[in-house]
Write an enzyme that holds these catalytic residues in place. Structure first.
Site, short mmCIF file in Angstrom:
data_model
loop_
_atom_site.label_atom_id
_atom_site.label_comp_id
_atom_site.label_asym_id
_atom_site.label_seq_id
_atom_site.Cartn_x
_atom_site.Cartn_y
_atom_site.Cartn_z
N GLU A 79 54.78 21.24 58.93
CA GLU A 79 53.52 21.27 59.67
C GLU A 79 53.23 22.68 60.17
O GLU A 79 54.11 23.34 60.73
CB GLU A 79 53.58 20.32 60.88
CG GLU A 79 53.55 18.86 60.49
CD GLU A 79 53.47 17.90 61.68
OE1 GLU A 79 53.16 18.35 62.80
OE2 GLU A 79 53.74 16.71 61.48
N GLU A 118 45.06 16.88 57.76
CA GLU A 118 44.95 15.67 58.60
C GLU A 118 43.92 15.85 59.71
O GLU A 118 43.84 16.91 60.35
CB GLU A 118 46.33 15.36 59.22
CG GLU A 118 46.28 14.16 60.16
CD GLU A 118 47.64 13.59 60.53
OE1 GLU A 118 48.67 14.11 60.10
OE2 GLU A 118 47.63 12.59 61.28
N LYS A 160 58.12 18.88 53.53
CA LYS A 160 56.79 19.10 54.12
C LYS A 160 56.97 19.76 55.49
O LYS A 160 57.84 19.38 56.26
CB LYS A 160 56.02 17.77 54.27
CG LYS A 160 54.64 17.96 54.89
CD LYS A 160 53.75 16.73 54.75
CE LYS A 160 54.04 15.63 55.74
NZ LYS A 160 53.86 16.01 57.15
O1 KIV Z 1 54.84 11.55 59.09
C1 KIV Z 1 53.93 11.18 58.32
O2 KIV Z 1 53.87 10.03 57.89
C2 KIV Z 1 52.93 12.17 57.93
C3 KIV Z 1 51.66 11.66 57.34
C4 KIV Z 1 50.77 11.20 58.43
C5 KIV Z 1 51.02 12.65 56.45
O3 KIV Z 1 53.11 13.34 58.13
#
Ligand code: KIV
Length: 269
Positions: free
Chosen positions: A119, A186, A117
């Site tokens: 950002e 988010e 993932k």
């Molecule tokens: O780090 C995390 O837990 C996240 C979530 C808030 C989506 O990125």
């Protein structure tokens, strides 16, 4: 109350197919013990860099390192047999295409995570594209970005004005076009999150983004009431974990002090 037990192994393809058919559930985990508890019910387990706030006691997620995240992801993967495991790339590990690819390849080689993932929106699309072009599945993350919290001077809800809404839609489209299989949205005004979900063909997983998206994610220590520092508006506490632990610990201490533990039952004779 019904406990939903999912038998099938989740894949990138099966998660994508859930859009407009079945809402996606995602929760964080940082170790094998909890991954195993969550595995049979949730679709996705995220090894989030929230680890550094919930369990390391930091005030933000910035300090998480690639090596620490790999260590925790290995543990999660050994507990999760069915859920799709997603690795949260920590701050500073995807600053440019080359380093992002090098670090993501390391994650794929050293863990069994199915995706990473990242950002960021339009400004990170070239990095997402380079990863997906090289065989790495990517989950995007737009809106309120916890890794940008110092730069932005706090946690700021997005989508409150026309300029922000336009940018969010551009971000979502750019990340989808770059090949991401899903996007976390988010801290976004719910009508805007709905518009994003409706405008994409990939699933939009919300956190603080209302109910009109394709699924939800929560940090487990928030959802189960273990994190006591603060509770954002979007968190629903499904149990009061902190109180249960404190009460149980107090019972243990009383038993020890009063010599009620260990009893005959817990003693080798
Ligand atoms: O780090 C995390 O837990 C996240 C979530 C808030 C989506 O990125």
């Amino acid at each position: 109350m019904s406990i939903v037990v999912k038998q099938n192994k989740k894949t990138i393809t099966s998660i994508k197919k859930q859009k407009n058919k079945e809402l996606i559930t995602m929760i964080t985990a940082y170790d094998a013990l909890f991954a195993k508890l969550f595995d049979s019910q949730v679709d996705i387990i995220l090894v989030g860099d929230s680890l550094h706030m919930s369990f390391n006691g930091d005030s933000d997620t910035i300090s998480a390192s690639l090596e620490e995240m790999i260590y925790h992801t290995k543990a999660v993967c050994s507990g999760a047999k069915n859920a799709l495991v997603v690795f949260d790339m920590p701050f500073g590990t995807y600053l440019d295409k080359k380093s992002a690819l090098k670090n993501a390849v390391k994650v794929y080689k050293q863990t069994k995570a199915s995706a990473v993932k990242i950002e960021g929106g339009e400004n990170k699309a070239h990095i997402v594209k380079n990863l997906t072009n090289n065989g790495i599945a990517v989950m995007g993350h737009i809106g309120l970005l916890p890794q940008s919290v110092r730069a932005e001077g706090g946690y700021k809800i997005k989508g409150r004005n026309k300029k922000e809404i336009k940018q969010l839609l551009k971000d979502a489209k750019a990340i989808e076009k770059a090949g991401a299989f899903a996007i976390v949205v988010e801290g976004v005004i719910s009508d805007v999150a709905k518009e994003i979900a409706n405008s994409l063909t990939i699933p939009v997983i919300g956190i603080g983004a209302g109910s009109e998206v394709d699924g939800q994610v929560l940090v487990w220590s928030d959802a189960f009431g273990f994190f006591e520092e603060f509770t954002p508006k979007f968190v629903k506490k499904y149990m009061n974990g902190a109180e249960l632990i404190k009460e149980s610990l107090s019972n243990y201490i009383d038993d020890v002090k009063q010599k009620k533990f260990p009893s005959e039952e817990h003693t080798y004779n």
